[in-house]
Enzyme design. Structure first.
Site, PDB file in Angstrom:
ATOM      1  N   SER A  60       0.790  -1.156  -0.116  1.00 34.66           N
ATOM      2  CA  SER A  60      -0.018  -0.007   0.165  1.00 34.66           C
ATOM      3  C   SER A  60       0.930   1.335   0.240  1.00 34.66           C
ATOM      4  O   SER A  60       1.812   1.238   0.400  1.00 34.66           O
ATOM      5  CB  SER A  60      -0.908  -0.094   1.187  1.00 34.66           C
ATOM      6  OG  SER A  60      -1.627  -1.155   1.293  1.00 34.66           O
ATOM      7  N   GLN A  61       0.377   2.196  -0.671  1.00 43.31           N
ATOM      8  CA  GLN A  61       0.872   3.477  -0.613  1.00 43.31           C
ATOM      9  C   GLN A  61       1.114   4.096   0.866  1.00 43.31           C
ATOM     10  O   GLN A  61       0.401   3.830   1.702  1.00 43.31           O
ATOM     11  CB  GLN A  61      -0.195   4.477  -1.155  1.00 43.31           C
ATOM     12  CG  GLN A  61       0.315   6.082  -1.327  1.00 43.31           C
ATOM     13  CD  GLN A  61      -0.866   6.911  -1.877  1.00 43.31           C
ATOM     14  OE1 GLN A  61      -1.978   6.370  -1.685  1.00 43.31           O
ATOM     15  NE2 GLN A  61      -0.541   8.062  -1.865  1.00 43.31           N
TER      16      GLN A  61
END
Ligand code: SAH
Length: 210
Positions: A60-61
């Site tokens: 994930s970012q």
């Protein structure tokens, strides 16, 4: 440039994006995100973007890791946390430094094996990882005062709500084509839901992959 310098830049960007929880920022400043990527991707570890980890999944970012962690901790410290979708193990490692115990489940076995090796390497001993379908939660270890999902179901699985302790918080993306990040809180007389923002996560899939 050293990875500490690039991480400091990353944290600066998180602050600009509205992340306020100092504990979360400090943990993200010190956790080596590059160790959660394959060598070919490691040089991009401190970009604020999601990155491929194989098997069509992504790490994930950083912004979303920070935001979800902040939301999980917003109502006070958490002891027993369940994570759905271990993936690379980066979010697991961040959580392990902020709560007492992290239980994390992943449906793709090779990803889980790599994540487990990273927990050992970083000596994060308050984590337990399991190869299973996260839609079922982890009943034996519950109830949890925090549950965080890195994969989006169309509807929140009943087992996750059942395994939430009173006062517990579930942070989860919900939807299909369009998804919303939601925080569900269990209180004495039921559940209340807060919608946070539009997000884009991989779907929560049923069954496991060897
Ligand atoms: N937090 C991870 C995000 C990985 S992406 C990281 O930072 O690296 C989401 C992960 O959820 C994927 O690895 C995917 O395989 C997993 N996943 C999807 N459906 C699942 C399910 N039903 N049970 C467990 N894991 C699931």
């Amino acid at each position: 440039m050293t990875s500490l310098r690039t991480r400091e830049r990353l944290v600066q960007r998180l602050v600009e994006q509205g992340i306020r929880d100092q504990r979360v920022l400090e943990v993200m400043r010190t956790t080596p995100r590059h160790l959660f990527l394959d060598e070919a991707m490691a040089h991009r570890a401190y970009e604020d973007t999601a990155l491929p980890i194989g098997y069509q999944q992504t790490l994930s970012q950083p912004y979303i890791v920070a935001r979800m962690t902040e939301l999980l901790l917003a109502a006070g410290p958490r002891q027993q946390v369940l994570e759905i979708g271990t993936g690379s193990g980066y979010q697991t490692a961040v959580l392990a430094q902020l709560v007492d115990q992290v239980y994390s489940v992943e449906r793709i076995k090779p990803l889980l094996d790599k994540a487990r090796a990273r927990m050992r390497q970083l000596k994060l001993r308050n984590t337990q990882l399991r190869h299973s379908d996260g839609a079922l939660g982890w009943a034996d270890k519950g109830p949890f005062d925090g549950i965080l999902s890195a994969a989006a179901p169309e509807q929140i699985p009943a087992d996750l709500l059942e395994q939430l302790a009173p006062g517990g918080r579930l942070v989860i993306p919900v939807g299909g084509e369009s998804q919303q990040l939601q925080v569900v809180t269990r209180d004495v007389d039921g559940f209340s839901t807060e919608i946070i923002e539009a997000v884009r996560f991989v779907p929560l899939r049923s069954g496991t992959v060897r």
